[in-house]
Design a protein around this motif. Structure first.
Motif, short mmCIF file in Angstrom:
data_model
loop_
_atom_site.label_atom_id
_atom_site.label_comp_id
_atom_site.label_asym_id
_atom_site.label_seq_id
_atom_site.Cartn_x
_atom_site.Cartn_y
_atom_site.Cartn_z
N LEU A 137 0.79 -1.14 -0.08
CA LEU A 137 -0.03 0.18 0.15
C LEU A 137 0.85 1.43 0.08
CD1 LEU A 137 -2.91 -1.07 2.46
CD2 LEU A 137 -3.13 -0.49 -0.16
N ALA A 138 1.86 1.28 0.59
CA ALA A 138 2.76 2.20 0.70
C ALA A 138 3.53 2.82 -0.42
CB ALA A 138 3.99 2.29 1.65
N ASN A 139 3.73 1.50 -1.30
CA ASN A 139 4.43 1.75 -2.65
C ASN A 139 3.44 2.37 -3.92
OD1 ASN A 139 6.81 1.18 -1.77
ND2 ASN A 139 6.43 -1.18 -2.16
N LEU A 140 2.03 2.38 -3.47
CA LEU A 140 1.32 2.77 -4.55
C LEU A 140 1.26 4.22 -4.80
CD1 LEU A 140 -2.04 0.73 -3.65
CD2 LEU A 140 -0.59 0.37 -5.29
N ASP A 141 0.86 4.71 -5.86
CA ASP A 141 1.08 6.00 -6.13
C ASP A 141 -0.36 6.73 -5.35
OD1 ASP A 141 1.62 8.56 -7.29
OD2 ASP A 141 0.41 8.21 -9.12
N THR A 142 0.11 8.02 -4.79
CA THR A 142 -0.85 8.73 -3.83
C THR A 142 -2.06 9.17 -4.71
OG1 THR A 142 1.14 9.61 -2.66
CG2 THR A 142 -1.01 10.56 -2.44
N ARG A 143 -1.73 9.51 -6.11
CA ARG A 143 -2.75 9.81 -6.73
C ARG A 143 -3.79 8.82 -7.12
NH1 ARG A 143 0.24 13.95 -10.89
NH2 ARG A 143 0.83 15.53 -9.47
N SER A 144 -3.27 7.37 -7.19
CA SER A 144 -4.00 6.28 -7.77
C SER A 144 -5.07 5.83 -6.70
CB SER A 144 -3.28 5.14 -8.28
OG SER A 144 -2.21 4.88 -7.16
N VAL A 145 -4.32 6.46 -5.17
CA VAL A 145 -4.95 5.88 -3.73
C VAL A 145 -6.32 6.79 -4.12
CG1 VAL A 145 -4.92 5.71 -1.54
CG2 VAL A 145 -3.14 4.76 -2.81
N GLN A 146 -5.90 8.29 -4.04
CA GLN A 146 -6.95 9.25 -4.16
C GLN A 146 -7.95 9.01 -5.17
OE1 GLN A 146 -4.71 12.98 -4.71
NE2 GLN A 146 -4.35 12.97 -2.43
N ARG A 147 -7.72 8.45 -6.16
CA ARG A 147 -8.78 8.06 -7.16
C ARG A 147 -9.69 6.86 -6.90
NH1 ARG A 147 -4.87 7.54 -11.55
NH2 ARG A 147 -3.71 9.50 -11.33
N ALA A 148 -9.02 5.88 -6.39
CA ALA A 148 -9.41 4.58 -5.76
C ALA A 148 -10.78 5.04 -4.65
CB ALA A 148 -8.43 3.67 -5.39
N PHE A 149 -10.25 5.95 -4.07
CA PHE A 149 -11.12 6.30 -2.97
C PHE A 149 -11.96 7.40 -2.88
CE2 PHE A 149 -7.92 3.56 -0.43
CZ PHE A 149 -8.63 2.64 -0.05
N ALA A 150 -11.89 8.05 -4.06
CA ALA A 150 -12.57 9.31 -4.60
C ALA A 150 -12.24 10.41 -3.65
CB ALA A 150 -14.08 8.91 -4.87
#
Length: 163
Positions: A117-130
């Motif tokens: 989870l830490a290695n995921l891109d911050t923007r992709s996490v923000q998009r995934a959780f809207a």
């Protein structure tokens, strides 16, 4: 009726004394007859003269050996009980190590998940959780402010017209 060790010791000493005296008589009889008392390394005189003291010494050595054997047996029993205690402690420690190993596996699995989870891109996490970005939040605030002003003007117009 039980015979104690003191009685046995006294009887063996009496027997040793009798044997010694009998040996001395036999030795003097053999000498009187002219038979040799020493043949090669075998010396009958030396054996019969030392018999009384050597029997006592042997009895003492046997008593000491018996005491040493008793001490050795008690030491062996103590070592056996100590080995049993250490075996039980080892089993407890083995169970604790197995439990710690299973906990380690669970924690390692969680750590792997967290690292992923830490290695995921911050923007992709923000998009995934809207999760809105900073600019989107400011746009929504400005738009809401403008709608609020417009709604206030419409409400004032309706209020004036209604009166």
């Amino acid at each position: 009726m039980s015979v104690g060790p003191d009685v046995i010791g006294a009887l063996s000493a009496l027997g040793a004394g009798f044997t010694s005296q009998l040996g001395k008589v036999l030795l003097s009889y053999l000498r009187d007859l002219g038979f040799p008392t020493k043949i090669g390394k075998f010396d009958l005189a030396k054996i019969l003269d030392d018999s009384e003291s050597s029997v006592d010494e042997r009895l003492l050595k046997i008593d000491q050996a018996r005491q040493n054997l008793t001490d050795a047996l008690s030491a062996i029993e103590e070592l056996g009980s100590q080995a049993s205690r250490q075996k039980a402690e080892l089993e407890v420690l083995t169970a604790a190590v197995a439990h710690a190993a299973s906990e380690k596996a669970a924690v390692t699995n969680e750590l792997t998940t967290i690292r992923t989870l830490a290695n995921l891109d911050t923007r992709s996490v923000q998009r995934a959780f809207a999760v809105p970005t900073r600019s989107q939040r400011w746009f929504e605030r400005g738009f809401s402010f403008c709608l609020g002003i417009l709604a206030s003007l419409i409400a004032s117009f309706i209020f004036d017209w209604w009166r």
